[in-house]
Write an enzyme that holds these catalytic residues in place. Structure first.
Site, PDB file in Angstrom:
ATOM      1  CE1 TYR A 124       8.203   2.575  -2.486  1.00 44.43           C
ATOM      2  CE2 TYR A 124      10.513   2.076  -2.039  1.00 44.43           C
ATOM      3  CZ  TYR A 124       9.163   1.825  -1.823  1.00 44.43           C
ATOM      4  OH  TYR A 124       8.788   0.840  -0.954  1.00 44.43           O
ATOM      5  CD  GLU A 170      14.575   0.842   4.373  1.00 44.37           C
ATOM      6  OE1 GLU A 170      13.509   0.552   4.975  1.00 44.37           O
ATOM      7  OE2 GLU A 170      14.814   0.445   3.224  1.00 44.37           O
ATOM      8  CG  ASN A 228       5.507   1.503   0.391  1.00 43.26           C
ATOM      9  OD1 ASN A 228       5.576   0.636  -0.481  1.00 43.26           O
ATOM     10  ND2 ASN A 228       6.366   1.583   1.387  1.00 43.26           N
ATOM     11  CD  GLU A 229       6.353  -2.089   3.236  1.00 39.10           C
ATOM     12  OE1 GLU A 229       6.904  -3.177   2.984  1.00 39.10           O
ATOM     13  OE2 GLU A 229       6.906  -1.167   3.863  1.00 39.10           O
ATOM     14  CD  GLU A 309       9.086  -3.326  -0.576  1.00 39.92           C
ATOM     15  OE1 GLU A 309       9.509  -3.729   0.532  1.00 39.92           O
ATOM     16  OE2 GLU A 309       8.753  -2.153  -0.783  1.00 39.92           O
ATOM     17  CE1 TYR A 376      17.406  -2.765   1.877  1.00 36.14           C
ATOM     18  CE2 TYR A 376      17.314  -4.816   0.645  1.00 36.14           C
ATOM     19  CZ  TYR A 376      16.744  -3.931   1.542  1.00 36.14           C
ATOM     20  OH  TYR A 376      15.525  -4.214   2.118  1.00 36.14           O
TER      21      TYR A 376
END
Length: 717
Positions: A124, A170, A228-229, A309, A376
């Site tokens: 990103y 996030e 994005n999404e 993803e 994560y």
């Protein structure tokens, strides 16, 4: 007779030469990848001339003055695959965020990803990381995107670039800069003219920087994601997506592979996909793979199957159980997808750390801030150490492509430096000349962070009590306007906390004319969903009983600037020695020194029995802690932040109350999984953001019920 064989390789960045005797061919010159020119009965002089010509032709090819052997990356819709240089190609990729990893460790992480068998990385580009203030751009140091692309290229990794403008991740406000909110009623992620103008200005800076790194330009960027999404956002504005497509095409050219990523639902793909942008999906280990790819096929009947993803783990919120995803489930699902010929990106391969104030937040039925660690439960830990999950993934990849020979690079060395005792320095109201040199702003009514042009961190709001409070009187945020936490003092005495969505009323006492301070913390802007227009500070009025509080003095606070400049250690002699009394409640600064011992290694700072606050090491903001809530109980301190020869300065802003014995512990391993209080449970991994639909009640504290899960230990290879 003497003869030479000279070959130019169009697969390598530069032309490679192979000169042999007893071979009577001259091959190459970039006339074609397999072009052969036969030569028989050539005398020595002719061969020498041809040799010189070959060298010159090769030199011209390197310099771009001869017909290139073009690098291409495209989609073969007939055979349902990617084509790299005309040949079928399947990428096996992992997500890594350069913004969450110190520059010093970029190469280390990339080499580990390469040695795991990956042939690509996905990254990103957070807009607000590079333009935190409107019109002021930063691409240096830990923000040097071009250097990261170059390192990936040197390592042999292709790049899947996700430049937003919105990224989620996030990350604070999903990567969108907070200064956008200075425009009243701006509609983010839409064809709103103010928003699109800002996006256009940003892309005019960013995309020319990455264009030279496109694969078609001899770089390593094989594809670029648009937005994005977007299908998960309420606007569903096709004109916005068309405008982005036009912007990206104008800078990156018609041949660059542009794509979208959305969750595995029909609504998400319907709003998120657009003609001319290849539609891909994302999902985790508990999704039916066949069903998910069947849905992708409804929107892309032909072309490669792609999971952009594939979730190897999950994120954590304060007050919830540390999320984990079983390594066997990850390896099993990865094997199934690769066997189908799908290209897969694993999100995350290494998560890293939300240093400073960069963590995001969710808001479904309530506000939930993301913790500092972005570990994560990924194949590489927050500190970049290989895990058993990584080794299982590498074993799967071996079944589908050659994995580089040699051992996996080992975990970075860690060191347990032990305890450091801290001393009290002072509170913010007593240090306003230092933290707010521009002085106060007087306002009849409250102003937000954005109106004050302070986008992150903390601000101080001050007013006088308008009357005598003979009995405890409710201080009320009637419109839930405290974003996100306010630490309230009257005449320097801590009264308690107002907190977004959970504590809207606080009873206070005092006399008419007493000074009431509210130190307000921005805990990270919402990064997903319809509430990303997340203004910070105090929104709307505050009531004291039935009285509307007015006549405010508002201070922006540059804590980071003062601490980066050497405070408080540069003025340590000015601070009085401890008076023997216990630490006061409420916001207070503490300082200490970690003595040098000749070793500067990664370590983990534990603040056991502290409550909530912020930590700086040698002037660098390493993030928030919230030991009284969890699950994270330690902060990652990268070795490059420490000095092996000079004292290391520790500065702590404790917001609620320090322990009786204010000390911290440097350990050689993290502690990420102790949640104090009742939690709503860890987020699932069945969809992109399933936890956002099942919030639980993780913020409340009921006794001291401890929920513990176990992060697997890193593999020391």
């Amino acid at each position: 007779m003497t003869s030479f064989w000279i070959q130019t390789s169009c697969d390598a960045p530069d032309v490679a030469f192979a000169i042999r005797t007893s071979v009577t061919t001259l091959e190459g010159f970039c006339l074609g990848p397999h072009h052969v020119l036969p030569f028989d009965h050539i005398d020595t002089m002719t061969v020498k001339i041809l040799f010189v010509l070959a060298v010159n032709f090769a030199y011209l090819a390197v310099k771009g003055n001869l017909v290139d052997c073009d690098q291409t990356f495209s989609i073969d819709y007939k055979n349902d695959c990617f084509l790299k240089d005309g040949k079928p190609f399947q990428y096996i990729s992992g997500s890594i965020h350069y913004s969450r990893i110190p520059r010093y460790y970029w190469k280390d992480r990339l080499v580990k990803m390469y040695m795991a068998g990956l042939n690509a990385v996905q990254i990103y580009v957070p807009w607000n990381f590079h333009e935190p203030v409107k019109g002021e751009y930063n691409f240096s140091g830990d923000r040097d995107l071009v250097h990261f692309l170059d390192l990936a290229n040197q390592t042999g990794l292709l790049v899947i670039l996700r430049p937003g403008p919105y990224i989620c991740a996030e990350w604070e406000m999903g990567g969108l800069p907070a200064w956008l909110l200075e425009t009243p009623n701006i509609l983010l992620r839409s064809s709103d003219t103010d928003y699109l103008q800002a996006v256009s200005n940003w892309m005019n800076i960013l995309l020319p920087k990455v264009r030279p790194w496109l694969y078609s330009n001899k770089g390593n960027i094989i594809s670029v994601q648009v937005e994005n999404e977007y299908g998960s956002y309420h606007a569903c504005d096709y004109n916005y997506m068309r405008t982005l497509r036009t912007i990206f095409r104008s800078f990156l050219g018609a041949d660059t592979l542009l794509f979208t990523t959305d969750g595995d639902t029909e609504r998400a793909l319907s709003c998120g996909s657009l003609q001319g942008l290849y539609a891909t999906i994302d999902f985790g280990t508990d999704t039916n793979i066949t069903k998910a790819f069947r849905l992708q096929r409804r929107f892309e009947p032909h072309g490669p199957l792609v999971n952009s993803e594939f979730y190897t783990g999950w994120l954590d919120h304060w007050g919830e159980v540390h999320a984990e995803v079983d390594k066997w489930n990850v390896s099993k699902a990865l094997r199934e997808m690769l066997a189908l010929g799908a290209s897969v990106n694993m999100y995350m391969f290494e998560g890293g750390t939300n240093f400073g104030y960069w963590n995001g937040a969710d808001h479904d039925t309530r506000f939930r801030s993301v913790v500092t660690s972005y570990d994560y439960d990924a194949p590489l830990t927050e500190a970049g150490d290989p895990t058993e999950k990584l080794l299982l993934i590498r074993d799967v990849i071996k079944q589908f492509r050659d994995v580089p020979a040699g051992p996996m690079p080992p975990a970075t060395p860690k060191f347990a430096y032990g305890f450091v005792t801290l001393g009290k320095v002072g509170n913010i109201p007593s240090l306003l000349d230092l933290f707010s040199p521009q002085g106060l702003i007087k306002s009849q009514y409250l102003l937000t962070f954005e109106e004050m042009k302070q986008y992150y961190g903390y601000m101080l709001y001050r007013t006088k009590l308008p009357r005598e409070l003979w009995e405890p009187t409710p201080l009320i945020s009637p419109l839930n306007g405290v974003h996100d936490r306010a630490y309230v003092t009257i005449n320097g005495v801590f009264q308690g906390i107002l907190e977004r969505d959970t504590a809207l009323v606080l009873k206070v006492s005092g006399k008419q004319g007493d000074t009431m301070d509210l130190l307000v913390e921005n805990m990270g802007r919402v990064n997903f969903g319809s509430k990303i227009n997340d203004h910070k500070g105090i929104l709307g009025d505050l009531l004291l009983g039935s009285d509307v509080l007015t006549n405010w003095e508002i201070y922006t606070l540059d804590l980071d600037g003062a601490i980066a400049g050497g405070w408080p250690h540069s003025e340590a002699r000015r601070f009085p020695p401890a008076d023997g009394r216990g630490p006061p409640a409420g916001p207070m600064f503490y300082m200490g020194t970690l003595k040098s011992n000749g070793v500067a290694r990664d370590t983990f700072l534990q603040l056991k029995d502290w409550s909530k606050g912020q930590v700086w090491i040698n002037g660098v903001n390493v993030g928030r802690y919230w030991s009284s809530r969890g699950p994270q109980q330690s902060l990652y301190v990268p070795g490059p932040l420490l000095s092996a020869t000079q004292p290391n300065n520790i500065t702590v802003l404790e917001l609620e109350g320090a322990p009786e014995r204010p000390r911290v512990l440097f350990m050689d391993r993290p502690h990420l999984n102790r949640t104090v209080g009742r939690s709503g449970g860890s987020a699932g991994v069945g969809s992109r953001h399933p936890g956002r639909h099942d919030p639980g009640d993780g913020g409340s504290i009921h006794g001291h019920v401890e929920r513990t899960t176990h992060r697997e230990r890193p593999i020391l290879l």
